[in-house]
Enzyme design. Structure first.
Site, mmCIF file in Angstrom:
data_model
loop_
_atom_site.group_PDB
_atom_site.id
_atom_site.type_symbol
_atom_site.label_atom_id
_atom_site.label_comp_id
_atom_site.label_asym_id
_atom_site.label_seq_id
_atom_site.Cartn_x
_atom_site.Cartn_y
_atom_site.Cartn_z
ATOM 1 N N MET A 1 91.884 21.762 102.492
ATOM 2 C CA MET A 1 91.716 22.395 101.185
ATOM 3 C C MET A 1 91.185 23.827 101.336
ATOM 4 S SD MET A 1 88.637 20.903 98.939
ATOM 5 C CE MET A 1 87.857 21.704 97.586
ATOM 6 N N SER B 1 90.857 17.830 107.557
ATOM 7 C CA SER B 1 90.207 17.531 106.288
ATOM 8 C C SER B 1 91.157 16.707 105.404
ATOM 9 C CB SER B 1 89.751 18.841 105.641
ATOM 10 O OG SER B 1 88.741 18.599 104.697
ATOM 11 N N GLN B 2 91.428 17.130 104.146
ATOM 12 C CA GLN B 2 92.282 16.274 103.303
ATOM 13 C C GLN B 2 93.670 16.078 103.913
ATOM 14 O OE1 GLN B 2 92.195 18.288 99.479
ATOM 15 N NE2 GLN B 2 93.874 19.677 99.984
ATOM 16 N N ASP C 1 78.252 17.677 109.172
ATOM 17 C CA ASP C 1 79.166 18.068 108.089
ATOM 18 C C ASP C 1 78.413 18.284 106.774
ATOM 19 O OD1 ASP C 1 81.345 18.173 106.180
ATOM 20 O OD2 ASP C 1 82.588 17.261 107.723
ATOM 21 N N HIS D 1 81.642 20.966 109.149
ATOM 22 C CA HIS D 1 83.019 20.592 108.853
ATOM 23 C C HIS D 1 84.040 21.461 109.606
ATOM 24 C CE1 HIS D 1 85.880 18.359 106.588
ATOM 25 N NE2 HIS D 1 86.376 19.391 105.946
#
Ligand SMILES: *[C@@H]1O[C@H](CO)[C@@H](O)[C@H](O)[C@H]1NC(C)=O
Ligand SMILES: *[C@@H]1O[C@H](CO)[C@@H](O)[C@H](O)[C@H]1NC(C)=O
Length: 305
Positions: free
Chosen positions: A40, A114-115, A232, A288
């Site tokens: 994202m 990530s996503q 994270d 992250h």
């Protein structure tokens, strides 16, 4: 050192191929193609993120074919779609792109950031052809998120807006349809709402019904690798990166994948995969998506051969 590791990997793999006879999955000079899906706020081709990762992998594995997925017609659309485009549509777009690529016919590895991690898992579950071999989720949110403490990159104003929409009604049809993060919003205090209204995550996690096709397709993976970032500050709860989550009915205590109903009932085939060593749980120090080239080549490169 990193080159030696890559070379060693190759040398170890080569005799096995000879014994097996026909290297059916191999093309592109003995390498397995790789598909990347960005996170994202990012895009396919940012020279500081996905562009750099693609380049690094091409340097480490000579001759490899790497696709960094662009969702939309250009980098701007690609970035916006990461916030606002129906995830189910994104997944089916990617499925048809992969199916039309002759270079992927023999199979490919997939790495999602990530996503992008949970989106590529949806590709594995819904689109078995061409076959995905290894799925590597780098900081993915497999049980969704409950909170949006910080935005990655430069998108903090967009995140403020998203946070408002999620808090005011993540499971309303309008928000579900138009907000990517709502489609993996998992409210442990409202599990029923989540199960019935989550357009994306509740479906791929078999919350409504068990689709045997999903179980079968996921289990066809050779490996499902999940990377968790130990410091994270973007993903909440961080346990979701290893498929754990908050226990139902409260928002404090977490449970691991192995403690979850999903695993105990084996609704997705993950317990079966775990039993035969197909799941790998890796961790990286740092926030992250922060990792060093050394960490990457040592821990993830072996899954790309
Ligand atoms: C891959 O193989 C082809 C032909 O076999 C060769 O022309 C090409 O240079 C090779 N590419 C790399 C990067 O090794
Ligand atoms: C199960 O998933 C497959 C692949 O996405 C789909 O074609 C099929 O319709 C689904 N079956 C049910 C019962 O939902």
């Amino acid at each position: 050192f990193t080159m030696t590791a890559a070379l060693l990997c190759f040398l170890l793999a080569a005799p096995l191929l000879l014994v097996a006879g026909s290297p059916v999955h191999k093309s592109n000079n003995g390498t397995v193609p790789l598909v990347l899906w960005h996170g994202m706020g990012d895009s396919c081709c940012n020279p500081l993120s996905m562009g750099a990762i693609k380049k690094m992998i091409e340097e480490e594995i000579s001759g490899i074919y790497v696709i960094s997925l662009m969702i939309g017609k250009n980098v701007v659309q690609d970035t916006e779609n990461g916030f606002f485009m129906d995830v189910n549509e994104q997944v089916s777009m990617v499925c048809s792109q992969l199916a039309q690529d002759p270079k992927l016919k023999g199979g490919y590895n997939a790495m999602g950031f990530s996503q992008g991690g949970q989106f590529l898992r949806a590709v594995a579950q819904r689109c078995p052809s061409p076959p995905m071999k290894n799925l590597i989720s780098v900081g993915g949110q497999h049980q969704g998120v409950y909170g949006l403490p910080k935005c990655p990159g430069e998108s903090s104003h967009v995140c403020d807006m998203i946070r408002k929409a999620l808090n005011s009604g993540a499971y309303t049809d309008l928000v579900q349809k138009h907000l990517v993060q709502a489609q993996y919003w998992h409210d442990p205090l409202n599990e029923d709402l989540y199960k019935t209204h989550s357009l994306f995550l509740a479906d791929i996690n078999q919350e409504k019904a068990v689709n045997e096709t999903y179980r079968k397709n996921l289990q066809s993976l050779e490996k499902f690798v999940m990377v968790k970032f130990l410091q994270d500050s973007v993903v909440d709860p961080v346990d979701t990166e290893w498929f754990g989550f908050l226990k139902t009915g409260q928002a404090k205590e977490t449970e691991t994948l192995q403690e979850s109903v999903l695993y105990k009932e084996d609704r997705l085939g993950l317990a079966a995969m775990d039993k035969v060593g197909k799941l790998a749980f890796l961790s990286s120090e740092g926030d992250h998506l922060q990792f060093t080239r050394e960490w990457f080549t040592e821990n993830l490169l072996p899954y790309l051969h």
